[in-house]
Design a protein around this motif. Structure first.
Motif, PDB file in Angstrom:
ATOM      1  N   ILE A  54      -1.988   0.306  10.237  1.00 34.19           N
ATOM      2  CA  ILE A  54      -2.385   0.172   8.833  1.00 34.19           C
ATOM      3  C   ILE A  54      -1.228  -0.341   7.974  1.00 34.19           C
ATOM      4  O   ILE A  54      -1.449  -0.985   6.938  1.00 34.19           O
ATOM      5  CB  ILE A  54      -2.950   1.509   8.287  1.00 34.19           C
ATOM      6  N   THR A  59      -4.307  -3.229   2.262  1.00 29.01           N
ATOM      7  CA  THR A  59      -5.470  -2.372   2.022  1.00 29.01           C
ATOM      8  C   THR A  59      -6.050  -2.547   0.619  1.00 29.01           C
ATOM      9  O   THR A  59      -7.176  -2.146   0.374  1.00 29.01           O
ATOM     10  CB  THR A  59      -5.118  -0.894   2.248  1.00 29.01           C
ATOM     11  N   ARG A  70     -11.468   1.825   6.430  1.00 30.97           N
ATOM     12  CA  ARG A  70     -10.763   2.993   5.902  1.00 30.97           C
ATOM     13  C   ARG A  70      -9.379   3.032   6.538  1.00 30.97           C
ATOM     14  O   ARG A  70      -9.192   2.541   7.650  1.00 30.97           O
ATOM     15  CB  ARG A  70     -11.523   4.270   6.237  1.00 30.97           C
ATOM     16  N   LYS A  71      -8.458   3.644   5.861  1.00 35.73           N
ATOM     17  CA  LYS A  71      -7.086   3.721   6.367  1.00 35.73           C
ATOM     18  C   LYS A  71      -6.987   4.496   7.673  1.00 35.73           C
ATOM     19  O   LYS A  71      -6.043   4.297   8.432  1.00 35.73           O
ATOM     20  CB  LYS A  71      -6.158   4.322   5.320  1.00 35.73           C
TER      21      LYS A  71
END
Length: 115
Positions: A54, A59, A70-71
Motif C-alpha cells: 500500500i 490512495t 481499501r488499504k
C-alpha cells in the motif's frame, strides 16, 4: 543506471529527475502512465522497495475509491489494481538493479547514487 518511473505533470517527479540529472546520474525515464508496468514489474519493484504494498500506492486518487479498494486489501488485489490503473502508482519511483526508492521527498532518490 537508474530508471525513474516519471510523471512530468508531477512537481515531485520533476524535482527528483532534476536532482538526479544535476548529479550526473545515468537516468532512463519511463513515463509509467503511457508505458504501464506489468504486474510482474510492479512486484519486482516492490521487492526492491520493501515495506507494505500500500505504501507504493496513491490512495487519494479517485480511482482508488472507484475501484472499491481499501488499504487493507490483499497484496494481490493491490498489485492488480496498479497494473490496471497505473495512476495509482506512487511517484516518482526510482530503481536500479538492486534497490528502489520512492521520491517522497524528491531528495530520497539521491540514496541510489551512494551504491
Amino acid at each position: 543506471m537508474i530508471t525513474l518511473w516519471h510523471n512530468p505533470r508531477c512537481s515531485k517527479s520533476r524535482a527528483a529527475l532534476a536532482l538526479l540529472e544535476g548529479r550526473g546520474a545515468d537516468v532512463t525515464v519511463r513515463r509509467y502512465l503511457e508505458d504501464a508496468p506489468s504486474e510482474a514489474e510492479l512486484r519486482a519493484a516492490h521487492a526492491l522497495l520493501g515495506g507494505p504494498v500500500i505504501a507504493m500506492m496513491r490512495t487519494g486518487e479517485a480511482a482508488f475509491g472507484e475501484m472499491g479498494l481499501r488499504k487493507d486489501d490483499s497484496d494481490d488485489a493491490l498489485f492488480a489494481a496498479m497494473a490496471a490503473q497505473p495512476k495509482l502508482i506512487e511517484r516518482p519511483l526510482a530503481l536500479t538493479a538492486t534497490r528502489a526508492v520512492l521520491g517522497r521527498p524528491p531528495e530520497a532518490v539521491l540514496a541510489l547514487l551512494d551504491i
